[in-house]
Design a protein around this motif. Sequence first.
Motif, PDB file in Angstrom:
ATOM      1  N   GLU A  18       0.731  -1.131  -0.079  1.00 49.74           N
ATOM      2  CA  GLU A  18      -0.030   0.041   0.234  1.00 49.74           C
ATOM      3  C   GLU A  18       0.764   1.258   0.027  1.00 49.74           C
ATOM      4  O   GLU A  18       0.706   2.290  -0.546  1.00 49.74           O
ATOM      5  CB  GLU A  18      -0.740  -0.080   1.176  1.00 49.74           C
ATOM      6  N   ASN A  19       2.089   1.343   0.830  1.00 54.40           N
ATOM      7  CA  ASN A  19       2.787   2.441   0.886  1.00 54.40           C
ATOM      8  C   ASN A  19       3.603   2.554  -0.251  1.00 54.40           C
ATOM      9  O   ASN A  19       3.535   3.982  -0.760  1.00 54.40           O
ATOM     10  CB  ASN A  19       3.777   2.256   1.989  1.00 54.40           C
ATOM     11  N   ASN A  22       0.857   4.192  -2.984  1.00 57.79           N
ATOM     12  CA  ASN A  22       0.487   5.411  -2.527  1.00 57.79           C
ATOM     13  C   ASN A  22       1.721   6.206  -3.038  1.00 57.79           C
ATOM     14  O   ASN A  22       1.386   7.569  -3.441  1.00 57.79           O
ATOM     15  CB  ASN A  22       0.644   5.569  -1.019  1.00 57.79           C
ATOM     16  N   GLU A 251      10.414   4.142  -2.238  1.00 54.21           N
ATOM     17  CA  GLU A 251       9.622   3.889  -0.878  1.00 54.21           C
ATOM     18  C   GLU A 251       9.769   2.445  -0.867  1.00 54.21           C
ATOM     19  O   GLU A 251       9.963   2.301   0.584  1.00 54.21           O
ATOM     20  CB  GLU A 251       8.227   4.143  -1.334  1.00 54.21           C
ATOM     21  N   ALA A 255      11.193   1.335   2.943  1.00 61.86           N
ATOM     22  CA  ALA A 255      10.591   0.493   3.895  1.00 61.86           C
ATOM     23  C   ALA A 255      11.324  -0.943   4.064  1.00 61.86           C
ATOM     24  O   ALA A 255      11.347  -1.457   5.412  1.00 61.86           O
ATOM     25  CB  ALA A 255       9.301  -0.037   3.255  1.00 61.86           C
TER      26      ALA A 255
END
Length: 382
Positions: A18-19, A22, A251, A255
């Motif tokens: 999801e991150n 996004n 991203e 993460a």
Amino acid sequence: MSETTIYLDNAATTNITENVLNAMMPWLKEGYGNASSMYSVGRKSAIALNKARAQCAELLGCESREIFFTSGGTESDNTAIFSAAGNAEISGKKHFITSAIEHHAVLNPMKALEKRGFRITYLPVYDNGIVRISDLEAAITSDTSFVSIMAANNEIGTIQPVTEIGELCRSKGITFHTDAVQAFGNIPINVKEQNIDMLSLSGHKLHAMKGVGLLYVRDTASFRPYILGGSQQGGKRAGTENIAGIAGLAEAMRAAAAGLEEKNAKLLPLREKLIKELSQTDGAKLNGDREKRLASNVNFSFAGIEGEALILRLDLMGIAVSSGSACTSGSLDPSHVLTAIGCTYDEARSSVRISMSEQTSESDIETFIRCLKDALRECRCA
Ligand SMILES: *Cc1c(COP(=O)(O)O)cnc(C)c1O
């Protein structure tokens, strides 16, 4: 029979989190400008590109100007090897060293160079799947200009002594490339501290999208571009940048690096449980070093079983794993990695790779073990 899939093939590819989605979304919607354009929608893309580049550089321990975004691990590996080949054709130092268990994205360019008159040494990896520094040292001659050894293997998860290889290559003035596609986010990587000159990464092994990756290049002065065209990325990797993919990669890398310790703390006991339980089944043999392997990887051969038949049975139970010959499916060739560690043809054909992600739960592994035992029994009866 379960509808939901227990996905244990994260070395093949991962889902997009999801991150990451996004981080990508704005650049797929309103932020569609070309990063080379001067008006504001283009400038916004250029700013996003620079920000992503700085973030990736920081996570690898290098400078922004040393990062080139590519279409993935395969392009990064090819670019590193053919850049080194171009330099070697001028210096005359046309001896390259690699290992017998590299990904085909390294092995096939090396084979192409052999046809162009290069001498390539393929270091052995013994039955634990790890190269020996003494072999590397012995293979180096005055003609050696390039070494490419992966940080972690995609089939058996073995971890190579990258720091020692980097130190040796630096002391001899040899360019050292590492394919870190399976390693990043699983083991700590710092290109400066580890004397790595070139490093390949791929987005889709890290929960970013397929078709995006990067190549880190230390000595950009002697770097020879592989993809020629416009002046994007300083003219060193042409082609309009995939801003959404790149923002997602940055991203995903953030993460992965931030979650590394927590992921290993979670997966190590699951790996140990798998090894313990699977070792107890008939004819089971663990492939690759018992300890020096990614916490996410287990690879077993089951004597008398056909890997592909087992995979299909597990698929019917809602479980996704891969067999040793998945990458070459359609051909009956056993995996070059498994044969390099001394597996027989039958052992290689009977192998199963289980590769976890931080999303894998203990109950997934318990279910998997139960299903695998059932599937093995069915295969043996069939
Ligand atoms: C997947 C993989 C590659 C290829 O990366 P792509 O982005 O799929 O081209 C290269 N090396 C290793 C070790 C891999 O696991």
